[in-house]
Design a protein around this motif. Structure first.
Motif, mmCIF file in Angstrom:
data_model
loop_
_atom_site.group_PDB
_atom_site.id
_atom_site.type_symbol
_atom_site.label_atom_id
_atom_site.label_comp_id
_atom_site.label_asym_id
_atom_site.label_seq_id
_atom_site.Cartn_x
_atom_site.Cartn_y
_atom_site.Cartn_z
ATOM 1 N N TYR A 81 -3.479 -1.775 -7.160
ATOM 2 C CA TYR A 81 -3.084 -3.108 -7.040
ATOM 3 C C TYR A 81 -2.859 -3.959 -8.249
ATOM 4 O O TYR A 81 -1.869 -4.592 -8.208
ATOM 5 C CB TYR A 81 -4.243 -3.799 -6.299
ATOM 6 N N THR A 84 4.453 11.862 -7.755
ATOM 7 C CA THR A 84 4.085 10.593 -7.666
ATOM 8 C C THR A 84 2.578 10.422 -6.951
ATOM 9 O O THR A 84 2.114 11.287 -6.371
ATOM 10 C CB THR A 84 4.934 9.905 -6.462
ATOM 11 N N GLY A 85 2.126 9.174 -6.947
ATOM 12 C CA GLY A 85 0.757 8.990 -6.403
ATOM 13 C C GLY A 85 0.846 7.373 -6.215
ATOM 14 O O GLY A 85 1.595 6.612 -6.238
ATOM 15 N N ASN A 86 -0.529 6.842 -5.459
ATOM 16 C CA ASN A 86 -0.680 5.577 -5.130
ATOM 17 C C ASN A 86 -0.498 4.561 -6.379
ATOM 18 O O ASN A 86 -1.220 4.858 -7.288
ATOM 19 C CB ASN A 86 -1.889 5.487 -4.406
ATOM 20 N N ASN A 87 0.137 3.543 -6.471
ATOM 21 C CA ASN A 87 0.568 2.610 -7.370
ATOM 22 C C ASN A 87 -0.764 1.780 -7.099
ATOM 23 O O ASN A 87 -0.853 0.858 -6.233
ATOM 24 C CB ASN A 87 1.549 1.919 -7.208
ATOM 25 N N SER A 137 0.845 -1.192 0.030
ATOM 26 C CA SER A 137 0.148 -0.102 -0.066
ATOM 27 C C SER A 137 0.966 1.264 -0.007
ATOM 28 O O SER A 137 0.302 2.352 -0.315
ATOM 29 C CB SER A 137 -0.826 -0.002 1.305
ATOM 30 N N LEU A 138 2.226 1.075 0.540
ATOM 31 C CA LEU A 138 2.939 2.272 0.418
ATOM 32 C C LEU A 138 3.817 2.611 -1.182
ATOM 33 O O LEU A 138 4.443 3.499 -1.207
ATOM 34 C CB LEU A 138 4.295 2.189 1.248
ATOM 35 N N ASN A 139 3.585 1.696 -1.955
ATOM 36 C CA ASN A 139 4.186 1.919 -3.266
ATOM 37 C C ASN A 139 3.754 2.903 -4.076
ATOM 38 O O ASN A 139 2.311 3.370 -4.110
ATOM 39 C CB ASN A 139 3.995 0.519 -4.079
ATOM 40 N N GLN A 140 4.328 3.744 -4.550
ATOM 41 C CA GLN A 140 4.157 4.869 -5.383
ATOM 42 C C GLN A 140 4.609 4.799 -6.745
ATOM 43 O O GLN A 140 5.418 3.920 -7.257
ATOM 44 C CB GLN A 140 4.917 5.987 -4.746
ATOM 45 N N GLN A 150 0.467 -3.342 -9.685
ATOM 46 C CA GLN A 150 1.779 -3.837 -8.926
ATOM 47 C C GLN A 150 1.630 -5.195 -9.253
ATOM 48 O O GLN A 150 3.198 -5.736 -8.940
ATOM 49 C CB GLN A 150 1.669 -3.636 -7.421
#
Length: 258
Positions: free
Chosen positions: A119, A114-117, A79-82, A122
């Motif tokens: 699901y 950047t922003g949230n990647n 969930s922390l991946n950007q 990923q």
């Protein structure tokens, strides 16, 4: 039969014809061959032997080297991946010493935004896999493979011995049944000839009784002898029929009384 004594029972003798097949013309070896094809126990022995032979091959394989391969694949998500959404152009001031004097410069850089990647993005980005190969050589396994092979051999031989014994017993039973049928046929033929002779004797006694040359005792004795002969024919006929049906069973024929 647990039938109440007050119940009236009519006994009807079934019409069973005498078998027309002559047991003297039945081939013993052909009868054995047909029986081996139709008896389910011998089909079972054949399947058990094939299974035991396969068990021996499996037991031998335990002492052979084995080559194995494995593969793996996986991915992960955080969930922390950007991820980079866009870039922003910015000027960054920089002082540079030139001829012992500091000069101001501006450097233009593209700074990522950047922003949230998501699901599923990923899962594709973090996909990984691995492949491995291994060779296993059994050197000492407490004689487990050797014991398994010996047990498989004993099991195979045991089934073969049972099959051989069953075949020998079948041949003996068929020979006895064929001999019994031939003897029953001769007994029936003898009882028919005896009945014909006693029927002639009774007719002769009856004629002599009518003309007064024989007494009632002789007539009754001749009639009793004839009745006993007819009763013997009935008994011998059913005995012969039963023994012929036993041969039909060994021949794999359907048991009928038509």
């Amino acid at each position: 039969m647990f039938v109440d004594a007050s119940v009236n029972i009519d006994v009807i003798a079934p019409a069973v014809p005498i078998p027309v097949e002559n047991p003297d013309m039945i081939d013993y070896e052909l009868l054995v061959a047909n029986s081996l094809k139709t008896q389910p126990q011998f089909q079972s022995f054949s399947s058990q032997i094939n299974s035991a032979l396969l068990g021996r091959k499996i037991a031998k394989s335990q002492g052979l080297p084995s080559l194995g391969a494995q593969a793996s694949a996986g991915t992960n998500y955080s969930s922390l991946n950007q991820r980079i959404l866009s870039f922003s152009t910015v000027e960054q001031p920089v002082k540079v010493k030139f001829n012992n004097e500091f000069v101001d410069f501006a450097i233009i850089n593209d700074v990522p935004i950047t922003g949230n990647n998501p699901y599923f993005s990923q899962l594709n980005q973090n996909f990984g896999y691995g492949i491995g190969v291994g060779l296993q050589i059994p050197i000492y396994n407490k004689n487990a493979a050797r014991s398994a092979i010996q047990n498989a051999k004993l099991n195979t031989e045991s089934i073969r011995i049972q099959d051989t014994q069953a075949r020998q017993k079948l041949r003996s039973d068929i020979m006895k049944s064929l001999t019994d049928a031939r003897a029953a046929r001769r007994t029936l033929d003898a009882s028919i000839r005896s009945q014909e002779a006693l029927e002639g004797a009774y007719n002769d006694a009856q004629k002599r009784f009518e003309i007064g040359t024989a007494n009632s005792f002789e007539l009754i004795s001749a009639k009793n002898n004839l009745d006993n002969a007819e009763r013997s024919i009935i008994i011998n006929k059913y005995d012969y029929t039963f023994k012929m049906k036993v041969l039909d069973y060994y021949a794999g024929k359907q048991i009928t009384f038509n």
